[in-house]
Design a protein around this motif. Structure first.
Motif, short mmCIF file in Angstrom:
data_model
loop_
_atom_site.label_atom_id
_atom_site.label_comp_id
_atom_site.label_asym_id
_atom_site.label_seq_id
_atom_site.Cartn_x
_atom_site.Cartn_y
_atom_site.Cartn_z
N SER A 62 77.03 97.21 96.56
CA SER A 62 77.32 96.31 97.68
C SER A 62 78.09 95.08 97.19
O SER A 62 77.82 94.56 96.11
N VAL A 63 79.03 94.64 98.00
CA VAL A 63 79.84 93.46 97.68
C VAL A 63 79.20 92.23 98.30
O VAL A 63 78.94 92.20 99.51
N SER A 64 78.94 91.22 97.49
CA SER A 64 78.33 89.98 97.97
C SER A 64 79.24 88.80 97.65
O SER A 64 79.90 88.78 96.61
N VAL A 65 79.27 87.84 98.55
CA VAL A 65 80.08 86.63 98.35
C VAL A 65 79.28 85.62 97.55
O VAL A 65 78.14 85.30 97.89
N THR A 66 79.87 85.10 96.48
CA THR A 66 79.22 84.07 95.67
C THR A 66 79.84 82.69 95.90
O THR A 66 79.20 81.68 95.64
N ASP A 67 81.07 82.67 96.39
CA ASP A 67 81.75 81.40 96.64
C ASP A 67 82.81 81.66 97.71
O ASP A 67 83.79 82.35 97.46
N PRO A 68 82.63 81.12 98.93
CA PRO A 68 83.59 81.38 100.01
C PRO A 68 84.85 80.52 99.96
O PRO A 68 85.73 80.67 100.81
N ALA A 69 84.97 79.65 98.97
CA ALA A 69 86.14 78.76 98.90
C ALA A 69 87.41 79.56 98.67
O ALA A 69 87.41 80.52 97.88
N PRO A 70 88.50 79.19 99.32
CA PRO A 70 89.77 79.91 99.13
C PRO A 70 90.22 79.90 97.67
O PRO A 70 89.97 78.95 96.93
N VAL A 71 90.90 80.96 97.28
CA VAL A 71 91.42 81.08 95.92
C VAL A 71 92.74 80.34 95.78
O VAL A 71 93.08 79.85 94.70
N GLY A 72 93.49 80.28 96.89
CA GLY A 72 94.82 79.67 96.85
C GLY A 72 95.92 80.70 96.80
O GLY A 72 97.09 80.36 96.64
N HIS A 73 95.55 81.97 96.94
CA HIS A 73 96.51 83.07 96.99
C HIS A 73 96.36 83.71 98.37
O HIS A 73 95.28 84.20 98.72
N PRO A 74 97.42 83.70 99.21
CA PRO A 74 97.29 84.13 100.61
C PRO A 74 96.61 85.48 100.80
O PRO A 74 95.69 85.62 101.62
N SER A 75 97.04 86.51 100.07
CA SER A 75 96.47 87.83 100.31
C SER A 75 95.02 87.92 99.86
O SER A 75 94.19 88.56 100.51
N LEU A 76 94.69 87.24 98.75
CA LEU A 76 93.30 87.23 98.29
C LEU A 76 92.42 86.46 99.26
O LEU A 76 91.28 86.86 99.55
#
Length: 211
Positions: A42-56
């Motif tokens: 299962s994929v879990s989010v650890t940090d919802p902050a944007p990466v700064g790369h549009p597609s990511l």
């Protein structure tokens, strides 16, 4: 990582994709510390902050907004179309390819995307060659790419002139190696296994359909 694996021509029309194009998206988010893959896949989010790369960031937004954790296989299938298109657009935006449009038979527009700057691809291919063909020690990102190429059965595309059995043997060793933190290795291995399962199912289905 994504450009080399995803893109060999027009966005969405490159060898081996989809679904292989979505694998690097998940891996990049893992390396960026935004998601992790649990032991059950299962994929879990650890940090919802944007990466700064549009597609990511688009992919991360999808994962954050999902009502419950999804498995790696499900996310690869969900993200595959946007991942391929975004990779192609990213290469255009960076000036690594250029768009050419012409008409076939004077009526039908056809777009081509020839390479405009091969320096980035050459650098990545040099790292791949050093690790796979010359027994070098890859960094985490290069090893992750090798693991995904191996899982997606893209060795002939990445190393067209090398001995296939030797290349696949070396890629298998690197895919299982101790080249990154345990959590990162677990995430990449889960993605590699998901790609292997998807590719195998696709091949079997195609053979049955053609029988």
């Amino acid at each position: 990582m994504r450009g080399v694996l995803d893109y060999r021509g027009p966005p969405g029309v490159c060898p081996g994709t989809p679904p292989q194009g979505a694998g690097p998206t998940l891996v990049e988010l893992v390396l960026a510390g935004r998601i992790t893959v649990d032991p059950d896949g299962s994929v879990s989010v650890t940090d919802p902050a944007p990466v700064g790369h549009p597609s990511l960031d688009t992919a991360l937004t999808d994962i954050v907004g999902w009502n419950k954790p999804g498995k790696v296989t499900a996310w690869i299938q969900h993200l595959k179309k946007d991942a391929v298109a975004a990779a192609g657009q990213g290469l255009l935006d960076k000036g690594l390819v250029r768009e050419e449009t012409k008409k076939v038979l004077g009526f039908f527009p056809v777009r081509r995307y020839p390479e405009a700057d091969g320096s980035v691809e050459a650098a990545v291919r040099a790292r791949l060659d050093a690790a796979v063909l010359h027994d070098g020690s890859p960094d985490a990102r290069t090893a992750g790419l090798i693991a995904l190429l191996h899982g997606a059965k893209l060795a002939p595309l990445a190393f067209p002139d090398a001995d296939r059995s030797q290349v696949e043997s070396r890629m298998a060793v690197l895919a299982q190696g101790q080249w990154a933190a345990p959590a990162v290795r677990q995430a990449i291995e889960a993605t590699r296994q998901a790609l292997t399962a998807i590719v195998t199912t696709t091949v079997v289905t195609s053979v049955i359909a053609g029988s």
